[in-house]
Design a protein around this motif. Structure first.
Motif, PDB file in Angstrom:
ATOM      1  N   LEU A   1     -10.512  18.174 107.437  1.00  0.00           N
ATOM      2  CA  LEU A   1     -10.801  19.646 107.189  1.00  0.00           C
ATOM      3  C   LEU A   1     -10.087  20.860 108.849  1.00  0.00           C
ATOM      4  CD1 LEU A   1     -14.401  20.471 105.535  1.00  0.00           C
ATOM      5  CD2 LEU A   1     -11.716  19.994 104.564  1.00  0.00           C
ATOM      6  N   VAL A   2      -9.799  21.492 108.758  1.00  0.00           N
ATOM      7  CA  VAL A   2      -8.633  22.573 109.169  1.00  0.00           C
ATOM      8  C   VAL A   2      -9.286  23.626 109.235  1.00  0.00           C
ATOM      9  CG1 VAL A   2      -6.621  22.738 110.313  1.00  0.00           C
ATOM     10  CG2 VAL A   2      -6.697  21.023 109.647  1.00  0.00           C
ATOM     11  N   PHE A   3      -9.883  24.398 110.574  1.00  0.00           N
ATOM     12  CA  PHE A   3     -10.757  25.791 110.176  1.00  0.00           C
ATOM     13  C   PHE A   3     -10.380  26.818 111.463  1.00  0.00           C
ATOM     14  CE2 PHE A   3     -14.563  23.258 109.599  1.00  0.00           C
ATOM     15  CZ  PHE A   3     -14.694  24.070 108.379  1.00  0.00           C
ATOM     16  N   GLU A   4      -9.161  27.747 110.728  1.00  0.00           N
ATOM     17  CA  GLU A   4      -7.746  29.175 111.057  1.00  0.00           C
ATOM     18  C   GLU A   4      -8.953  30.195 112.208  1.00  0.00           C
ATOM     19  OE1 GLU A   4      -5.191  30.404 108.716  1.00  0.00           O
ATOM     20  OE2 GLU A   4      -4.238  28.567 107.801  1.00  0.00           O
ATOM     21  N   THR A   5      -9.302  29.687 112.989  1.00  0.00           N
ATOM     22  CA  THR A   5      -9.867  30.507 113.896  1.00  0.00           C
ATOM     23  C   THR A   5      -9.042  31.620 115.246  1.00  0.00           C
ATOM     24  OG1 THR A   5     -10.654  29.031 116.450  1.00  0.00           O
ATOM     25  CG2 THR A   5     -11.428  28.149 114.128  1.00  0.00           C
ATOM     26  N   ARG A   6     -10.407  31.933 116.070  1.00  0.00           N
ATOM     27  CA  ARG A   6      -9.546  32.794 117.368  1.00  0.00           C
ATOM     28  C   ARG A   6      -8.865  31.327 117.735  1.00  0.00           C
ATOM     29  NH1 ARG A   6     -13.630  37.248 118.935  1.00  0.00           N
ATOM     30  NH2 ARG A   6     -12.744  39.290 117.936  1.00  0.00           N
ATOM     31  N   SER A   7      -9.597  30.441 117.895  1.00  0.00           N
ATOM     32  CA  SER A   7      -9.168  29.400 119.418  1.00  0.00           C
ATOM     33  C   SER A   7      -7.905  28.745 118.748  1.00  0.00           C
ATOM     34  CB  SER A   7     -10.408  28.866 119.547  1.00  0.00           C
ATOM     35  OG  SER A   7     -10.904  29.772 121.164  1.00  0.00           O
TER      36      SER A   7
ATOM     37  N   ARG B   1     -15.484  32.326 111.412  1.00  0.00           N
ATOM     38  CA  ARG B   1     -15.419  32.784 112.272  1.00  0.00           C
ATOM     39  C   ARG B   1     -17.050  33.042 112.954  1.00  0.00           C
ATOM     40  NH1 ARG B   1     -13.720  38.683 110.588  1.00  0.00           N
ATOM     41  NH2 ARG B   1     -13.890  39.837 112.575  1.00  0.00           N
ATOM     42  N   TRP B   2     -17.086  33.074 113.872  1.00  0.00           N
ATOM     43  CA  TRP B   2     -18.665  33.440 114.523  1.00  0.00           C
ATOM     44  C   TRP B   2     -19.032  34.522 115.033  1.00  0.00           C
ATOM     45  CZ3 TRP B   2     -14.980  30.356 116.858  1.00  0.00           C
ATOM     46  CH2 TRP B   2     -14.127  29.064 116.149  1.00  0.00           C
ATOM     47  N   PHE B   3     -20.244  34.696 114.336  1.00  0.00           N
ATOM     48  CA  PHE B   3     -20.973  35.777 115.368  1.00  0.00           C
ATOM     49  C   PHE B   3     -21.891  35.623 116.228  1.00  0.00           C
ATOM     50  CE2 PHE B   3     -17.887  37.029 112.790  1.00  0.00           C
ATOM     51  CZ  PHE B   3     -17.303  39.059 112.604  1.00  0.00           C
TER      52      PHE B   3
ATOM     53  N   VAL C   1     -17.786  36.122 118.689  1.00  0.00           N
ATOM     54  CA  VAL C   1     -17.050  34.779 119.954  1.00  0.00           C
ATOM     55  C   VAL C   1     -15.803  34.322 119.728  1.00  0.00           C
ATOM     56  CG1 VAL C   1     -19.611  34.409 120.799  1.00  0.00           C
ATOM     57  CG2 VAL C   1     -18.638  32.985 119.167  1.00  0.00           C
ATOM     58  N   ASN C   2     -15.047  33.781 120.605  1.00  0.00           N
ATOM     59  CA  ASN C   2     -13.537  32.843 120.337  1.00  0.00           C
ATOM     60  C   ASN C   2     -14.002  31.554 119.624  1.00  0.00           C
ATOM     61  OD1 ASN C   2     -12.476  35.448 120.907  1.00  0.00           O
ATOM     62  ND2 ASN C   2     -12.276  34.881 122.968  1.00  0.00           N
TER      63      ASN C   2
END
Length: 287
Positions: free
Chosen positions: A101-107, A68-70, A76-77
Motif C-alpha cells: 500500500l502507498v500512503f500520500e502524506t506530508r512526507s 494524515r496524523w494528529f 505532524v509531518n
C-alpha cells in the motif's frame, strides 16, 4: 455521522506494549478542526486518518490512500507507528488485496508491505549533524541531568535533537531516566527543537541482540514521552548505521511499554522500518 475507529499497538506482538495509535478509515475528508477534536478525544500520541483518493477505490481494492496524523494538540509531518497501524487495519480488517500500500502524506509517498510477521515501511532517512553540546547545554541538562554524554546531534528537518549517552552507561540508566516535559518546554521556545532522542549503544552479544536503545520525548507536540517512535528511527537508523558499520539493525525503545524495530538502511537514502501490530479495540465514533 459514524466513523469507524481502531486502536492498535505497534512495534509489539503483545497487547498494552509498543505504541498505541488510533486509526479512522474515512470515505470522505473531514475538516481539520474535526480531525483535531477526534485526536484530542482519543488522547493517544497519534490518531491516523486514512482517506480514499480515487472514488472508484474501496479500502479493499485501493492501493493508494491519503494519510494524515494528529497528536492531541497538532498535526505532524511523519509518524511511524500510526502508519504501521493504518496498514494493519487495511490488510487485516478491510482485507486489502494488494501486497503493498502507498500512503500520500506530508512526507511524500510512504509504502508499506506485508511480510510474514508484521509489516515493512519504506521511510525517508534523516541523517543528523554533529553539534556543539555547549549550544544545547540547558536542554541537555534538563533531559539527562549529569549523565555522561558522548555526542549531540541535530536533525534540522525533523527538528529532533539526539543525545548519545556514554558507552559507560548501563541500559538501566536510560530506562530509569525521568524527564520533566515542562522543563523542556520552558527551555526550548524558538522552534529549533521539537523532540529529544536519548540513545545509547546496545548489547548485540546478548539475545535478542539489540544494536542500540533509545527513548523519545516530544512535549512540543503534546507528547511528554512517545513509547515507540518510527520517525525518530529515521534519524537513529542513519546515525547508528554509520557508527556500527551495519545496514541491518535491531533496535529497542525502552519506554515503560517498550517496543522493537527492525531496521535496514538502504543505498537509495531511505530506510526500511519493520514491526508487528496488535489490535486492542474496534468501535465507532458517533458525531
Amino acid at each position: 455521522m459514524e466513523i469507524p475507529v481502531f486502536t492498535l499497538d505497534s512495534f509489539t506482538n503483545l497487547p498494552f506494549k509498543g505504541n498505541p495509535a488510533a486509526v479512522c478509515p474515512l470515505v470522505h475528508e473531514l475538516n481539520d478542526d474535526l480531525y483535531q477534536k477526534i485526536a484530542a478525544e482519543m488522547n493517544l500520541s497519534e490518531t491516523a486518518f486514512i482517506i480514499t483518493i480515487n472514488p472508484a477505490d474501496t479500502f479493499t481494492t485501493g492501493s493508494r490512500f491519503c494519510l494524515r496524523w494528529f497528536t492531541p494538540t497538532t498535526e505532524v509531518n511523519l509518524c511511524g507507528h500510526a502508519t504501521l497501524a493504518s496498514a494493519a487495519v487495511l490488510f487485516q480488517y478491510k482485507k486489502n488485496v494488494n501486497p503493498t500500500l502507498v500512503f500520500e502524506t506530508r512526507s511524500g509517498d510512504l509504502a508499506v508491505t506485508r511480510k510474514k510477521d508484521g509489516y515493512i515501511m519504506d521511510f525517508p532517512l534523516n541523517p543528523p549533524t554533529k553539534e556543539d553540546p555547549a549550544d544545547f547545554k540547558d536542554i541537555i541538562k534538563a533531559a539527562v541531568g549529569n549523565l555522561p554524554v558522548q555526542g549531540v546531534f541535530l536533525s534540522t528537518n525533523m527538528k529532533k535533537l539526539m543525545i548519545r549517552l556514554s558507552d559507560s552507561c548501563d541500559r538501566s540508566v536510560l530506562t530509569g531516566l525521568k524527564v520533566d516535559p515542562v522543563a523542556l518546554l520552558s527551555i526550548e521556545t524558538n522552534g529549533k527543537v521539537k523532540g529529544i532522542i536519548v540513545t545509547m549503544k546496545g548489547s548485540p552479544e546478548c539475545q535478542p541482540g539489540y544494536d542500540f536503545y533509545s527513548r523519545y520525548f516530544a512535549p512540543w507536540a503534546g507528547i511528554p514521552e512517545d513509547p515507540v517512535t518510527g520517525s525518530a528511527h529515521t534519524v537513529l537508523g542513519s546515525y547508528w548505521s554509520k557508527e556500527l558499520g551495519k545496514k541491518k539493525m535491531l533496535a529497542y525503545q525502552c519506554s515503560s511499554r517498550g517496543g522493537e524495530l527492525e531496521l535496514e538502511v538502504r543505498d537509495d537514502g531511505r530506510i526500511n522500518i519493520a514491526g508487528e501490530v496488535v489490535t486492542v479495540l474496534q468501535g465507532t465514533i458517533r458525531l
